[in-house]
Design a protein around this motif. Sequence first.
Motif, PDB file in Angstrom:
ATOM      1  N   ALA A 182      -0.233   3.982   2.716  1.00 41.90           N
ATOM      2  CA  ALA A 182      -0.899   2.884   2.006  1.00 41.90           C
ATOM      3  C   ALA A 182      -1.379   3.308   0.618  1.00 41.90           C
ATOM      4  N   LYS A 183      -1.803   4.571   0.474  1.00 44.95           N
ATOM      5  CA  LYS A 183      -2.254   5.037  -0.844  1.00 44.95           C
ATOM      6  C   LYS A 183      -1.129   4.965  -1.870  1.00 44.95           C
ATOM      7  N   ALA A 184       0.105   5.207  -1.423  1.00 44.14           N
ATOM      8  CA  ALA A 184       1.244   5.155  -2.343  1.00 44.14           C
ATOM      9  C   ALA A 184       1.526   3.725  -2.788  1.00 44.14           C
ATOM     10  N   THR A 185       1.520   2.785  -1.832  1.00 47.40           N
ATOM     11  CA  THR A 185       1.798   1.393  -2.211  1.00 47.40           C
ATOM     12  C   THR A 185       0.658   0.813  -3.046  1.00 47.40           C
ATOM     13  N   MET A 186      -0.572   1.255  -2.806  1.00 43.81           N
ATOM     14  CA  MET A 186      -1.685   0.804  -3.647  1.00 43.81           C
ATOM     15  C   MET A 186      -1.537   1.334  -5.072  1.00 43.81           C
ATOM     16  N   TRP A 187      -1.092   2.580  -5.175  1.00 47.21           N
ATOM     17  CA  TRP A 187      -0.884   3.162  -6.506  1.00 47.21           C
ATOM     18  C   TRP A 187       0.221   2.403  -7.240  1.00 47.21           C
TER      19      TRP A 187
END
Length: 233
Positions: A182-187
Amino acid sequence: MPSSRPAERRSRATALALAFAGAALLGTLGCQAPATESAPPLPAARATSATPGTETKPTPKTPPKAQTKDQRQPRGQAQGKGKLGIADGAVPEGTTVFDDKVPAVGKLDPALLEALREAAGDAEQDGVEFVVNSGWRSTAYQNQLLREAIEKYGSEAEARRWVATPEKSQHVSGDAVDLGPAKATMWLAEHGADYGLCQIYDNEPWHYELRPDADDRGCPARYDDPTEDPRMN
């Protein structure tokens, strides 16, 4: 004739001495303490197969061997069902956009892969890693995923909201990638357009495709799901 009295006196003295000795012996025996009771026998020791003086310990279980990356179950490949493997696009756990030897990454469109790696390098400076959950897929693999989706959702119409046919799939052509965590898609939601990386469907925040002009115009409006995408019809 000599007198017999001295002999009689000696006989009488001997008899008296024997009488006194017998009385003394009886007195000694009568004064002895009564015999004590013997101690009860000790209980018998329990039988054991162990060697005396040693402690029997359970045999330790052998810990399972750690799996290497190539031994781990690829994402999208169920165990024990004869599923297609890595050569068809299944992805080993922990695969990144830099793993060229994994076909799901190595067979992506070169322009998309270049944009992904540029973005991943910059995201790493923010402590974010891109993990590839799916990328390029073979026709056979896409067909398999579609069959599984129909079985899961109960109809082809519902399944098509999540899995395209091989003829329409952007994964089969190498033009789409599913990323996590999720941190990657938020970034990417914040910075992806700078690299031309855009989320295409509202119901799939992990699905990204390349839109080269997004760095000037921004990413295009998203579809609710793939059934609204003209390319899928």
